[in-house]
Design an enzyme around this catalytic site. Structure first.
Site, short mmCIF file in Angstrom:
data_model
loop_
_atom_site.label_atom_id
_atom_site.label_comp_id
_atom_site.label_asym_id
_atom_site.label_seq_id
_atom_site.Cartn_x
_atom_site.Cartn_y
_atom_site.Cartn_z
CG HIS A 68 -0.41 0.05 2.54
ND1 HIS A 68 0.42 -0.93 3.04
CD2 HIS A 68 -0.54 0.97 3.52
CE1 HIS A 68 0.77 -0.61 4.27
NE2 HIS A 68 0.22 0.54 4.60
CG HIS A 70 -0.08 4.24 4.81
ND1 HIS A 70 -0.80 3.43 5.65
CD2 HIS A 70 -0.92 5.21 4.38
CE1 HIS A 70 -2.04 3.90 5.73
NE2 HIS A 70 -2.14 4.97 4.97
CG ASP A 72 4.79 2.92 7.49
OD1 ASP A 72 3.88 3.39 6.78
OD2 ASP A 72 4.60 2.04 8.35
CG HIS A 73 4.12 0.01 4.28
ND1 HIS A 73 4.13 -1.30 4.70
CD2 HIS A 73 3.66 0.74 5.33
CE1 HIS A 73 3.67 -1.35 5.95
NE2 HIS A 73 3.38 -0.13 6.35
CG HIS A 126 -4.07 -0.05 6.69
ND1 HIS A 126 -3.98 0.41 7.99
CD2 HIS A 126 -2.92 0.33 6.08
CE1 HIS A 126 -2.81 1.05 8.14
NE2 HIS A 126 -2.17 1.01 6.99
CG ASP A 145 0.64 -1.50 7.67
OD1 ASP A 145 1.55 -2.34 7.89
OD2 ASP A 145 0.84 -0.27 7.71
CG HIS A 183 4.00 -2.06 11.24
ND1 HIS A 183 4.79 -0.96 11.49
CD2 HIS A 183 3.23 -1.74 10.18
CE1 HIS A 183 4.50 -0.01 10.61
NE2 HIS A 183 3.56 -0.47 9.80
FE FE Z 1 2.67 0.70 8.17
ZN ZN Z 2 -0.03 1.51 6.58
#
Ligand code: FE
Ligand code: ZN
Length: 267
Positions: A68, A70, A72-73, A126, A145, A183
């Protein structure tokens, strides 16, 4: 996705996997085919640790798979693409938000990797574009996530009915499928899970094992879908103990799921 795979087949060890810890609690996963040299990374939270692991292993990155959009990905997409010339694959729905995206994918698409097929499964909730990547012969699924060990992601874009449908699909994968998520949240998830299903012995045992793994500074994933089905409250809306806890009997699973997710948001 269903029917394409022989359920009696032994899990293939033809690929090597490396879990790469990034940022504070993110994971990237490297998947390498020694035969062809193909190497994929699932999500790119941080350039340094991913690049360092590739260097140590002597692997050349060929595929970047984003679950996805985001940050942090996807943060290291462009730096990794520039260094290795890897192809960036991710949800077409988020084309504008995924740096360096080459190949947009949607539910039902198939990606070839190291002589195997990666099935793309849409798992919205999400985010609306979130996808999971599933390799039925290798018996592995990358859930980003959406599904965490003993937990699930927050519903930033979707609603409870949508997110439940996504989780319900994942829990119907073969039980010996190994799940990698985005995570290391397992202990916090487990502590919440024990508040809603304290009588679940498989859960008690898993949380003990998780504490021990973390004491030894080891990751708590991958974990089998079968174990998640026995321990993760978000996959267990049928549980009488959970239904009692949220005071919901005789309602659809997604409503129980939604109540659990709301409780976890306050936890
Ligand atoms: Fe994340
Ligand atoms: Zn995420």
């Amino acid at each position: 996705m269903k029917g394409a795979c022989d359920p009696t087949i032994e899990p293939q060890s033809k690929f090597d996997f490396r879990l790469v810890r990034c940022r504070t609690d993110n994971y990237a996963v490297l998947m390498h085919d020694p035969e062809s040299g193909a190497t994929a990374v699932v999500d790119t939270p941080e350039f340094g640790p991913i690049d360092e692991t590739l260097r140590q292993e002597g692997w050349k990155l060929t595929h970047i798979l984003n679950t996805h959009h985001h940050h942090d990905h996807v943060d290291a997409n462009e730096a990794l693409k520039e260094k290795y010339g890897a192809t960036v694959i991710g949800p077409e729905k988020n084309r504008g938000q995924i740096p360096g995206l080459d190949q947009g994918v949607k539910d039902g698409d198939k990606i070839s990797f190291g002589g195997e097929v990666i099935d793309v499964i849409a798992v919205p909730g999400h985010t609306l574009g979130h996808v999971a990547y599933y390799l039925c012969n290798a018996k592995v699924v990358f859930t980003g996530d959406t599904l965490f060990s003993l937990g699930c992601g927050r519903m930033f874009e979707g609603d409870a009915e949508m997110m439940w449908h996504s989780l319900d699909m994942l829990r119907h994968l073969p039980e010996d499928t190994l799940m990698y998520c985005g995570h290391e949240y397992t202990l916090n998830n487990g502590e919440f899970a024990l508040t809603v299903e304290p009588g679940n012995e498989a859960l008690q045992k898993r949380v003990e094992e998780v504490r021990e793994l973390l004491r030894q500074r080891k990751p708590t994933i991958p974990v089998s879908i079968g174990l998640e089905k026995r321990t993760n409250p978000f996959l267990r809306p049928e549980s009488p103990e959970i239904r009692e806890k949220v005071n919901m009997k005789g309602v659809e699973n997604w409503r129980v799921f939604g109540a659990l997710r709301a409780l976890k948001d306050q936890f």
